[in-house]
Design a protein around this motif. Structure first.
Motif, PDB file in Angstrom:
ATOM      1  N   VAL A  95      -4.063   0.775  -8.215  1.00  0.00           N
ATOM      2  CA  VAL A  95      -3.617   1.738  -7.194  1.00  0.00           C
ATOM      3  C   VAL A  95      -3.040   3.009  -7.817  1.00  0.00           C
ATOM      4  CG1 VAL A  95      -3.181  -0.066  -5.485  1.00  0.00           C
ATOM      5  CG2 VAL A  95      -1.316   0.675  -6.983  1.00  0.00           C
ATOM      6  N   GLU A 137       0.815  -1.223   0.000  1.00  0.00           N
ATOM      7  CA  GLU A 137       0.000   0.000   0.000  1.00  0.00           C
ATOM      8  C   GLU A 137       0.848   1.273   0.000  1.00  0.00           C
ATOM      9  OE1 GLU A 137      -0.759  -1.964   4.120  1.00  0.00           O
ATOM     10  OE2 GLU A 137      -0.393  -2.601   2.055  1.00  0.00           O
ATOM     11  N   SER A 147      -3.396   6.485  -9.262  1.00  0.00           N
ATOM     12  CA  SER A 147      -4.458   7.480  -9.154  1.00  0.00           C
ATOM     13  C   SER A 147      -4.158   8.718  -9.995  1.00  0.00           C
ATOM     14  CB  SER A 147      -4.612   7.902  -7.690  1.00  0.00           C
ATOM     15  OG  SER A 147      -3.410   8.542  -7.239  1.00  0.00           O
TER      16      SER A 147
END
Length: 336
Positions: free
Chosen positions: A321, A297, A323
């Protein structure tokens, strides 16, 4: 007839197996990953990352126990493929700023980010029995503030001093050639303070010999502005009591240790590295607890200071993931 058919079937199966083994061997690479010398936190972490990548890809990953000042130029000659470094040092090399003045004809060393990793916690460390309680107390004392080729350690020392409003004019500068040697200078009484990285082996040696005490930094915006003038990647971090050198909850400097690659590294090899560290990150703390914050993450982050590799971006897109904020940061870095 049945016996002949059985032998033929076995032969075809064996040939298929051998072909599969040959294909695996052919696709395996020998990768060179830069780390720091033995005794440093980065060396321990590089060994753990290399072992995990090797285990799950079949590639052999050799750790080069040298700082970025050595392996960043080796990206250009294809003698090194990967390396972990502080974003502070990497940015200096990328921008051809001191001590990398004139690097690659003034263009800086070419590199790309693969992922942001664990949080590195740092400050100036002293012997516990010296009763030095703050960085301000180091005024007039012997402080390791010149690490030669280890630009990241030099910047950390200067940033910690700046946090307390001190410069090299306020101390007696001690010069060493590596991060472990700096802590060793404190251990041997040749210096009163040096950069200490939480979790490094040499810090444990200092603690065993005379006790290690990491000095707190001031997390206020004013004090951090002084630190960030030295290195923009530094942010304050509240380290919980427990690790060597931290007896009570203490604010220290921090940054995300980053895995870099040469831009022309084989794309399939990059994907194997990315997949291995994404799928098996949970194995890293079992090798060294200092990688407990090396988690997927955090791999794609707007804290990045050098553009991501295009292969890494595609990987993150596939994982869902990547963005708009990350894309904007990527374009900002590419246009600087």
């Amino acid at each position: 007839m049945n016996k002949k058919k059985t032998l033929n079937t076995l032969s075809r199966t064996l040939i298929g197996l051998l072909a599969g083994v040959s294909a695996t061997v052919a696709s395996a690479d020998i990768l060179v990953m830069g780390g720091n010398p033995a005794g440093s936190l980065f060396y321990t972490q590089a060994q753990a990352l290399a072992a995990t990548i090797s285990k799950h890809t079949g590639d052999r990953v050799d750790v080069l126990p040298q700082p970025g000042t050595v392996f960043f130029p080796m990206f250009m000659t294809q003698e090194a493929d990967l390396g972990i470094a502080s974003p502070v040092e990497a940015k200096l090399a990328y921008d051809a700023e001191a001590p990398f003045d004139g690097a690659n004809g003034g263009e800086g060393y070419a590199m790309r980010t693969l992922m942001l990793g664990s949080i590195n916690r740092l400050s100036l460390v002293t012997r516990e029995d010296d009763n030095i309680e703050s960085i301000s107390d180091l005024q007039g004392r012997r402080v390791v503030a010149d690490y030669g080729a280890f630009a990241g350690a030099t910047k950390t020392s200067l940033a910690a001093l700046a946090n307390a409003g001190l410069t090299t004019d306020d101390i007696q500068v001690v010069r060493v050639s590596s991060y472990p040697e700096g802590v060793r200078a404190v251990m041997e009484g040749r210096a009163d303070a040096a950069v200490g990285s939480v979790g490094s082996g040499i810090l444990q040696e200092l603690d065993a010999s005379s006790g290690a005490h990491l000095l707190p930094i001031d997390p206020s915006s004013e004090a951090m502005a002084r630190s960030q003038e030295v290195g923009p990647a530094f942010v304050p971090y509240l380290a919980s009591a427990g690790p060597v050198g931290i007896d009570t909850d203490t604010h220290v400097l921090s940054y995300a240790t980053t895995l870099y690659a040469r831009p022309d590294m084989d794309e399939e090899a990059i994907l194997r590295v990315m997949n291995a560290l994404w799928d098996h990150a949970d194995e890293l703390p079992g090798i060294t607890r200092t990688l407990s914050t090396w988690v997927p993450e955090g791999y794609a982050s707007t804290d990045v200071v050098i553009p991501y590799h295009e292969v890494a971006i595609e990987f993150f897109r596939e994982k869902g993931v990547w963005s708009d904020e990350l894309e904007a940061r990527q374009q900002e870095l590419l246009n600087n």
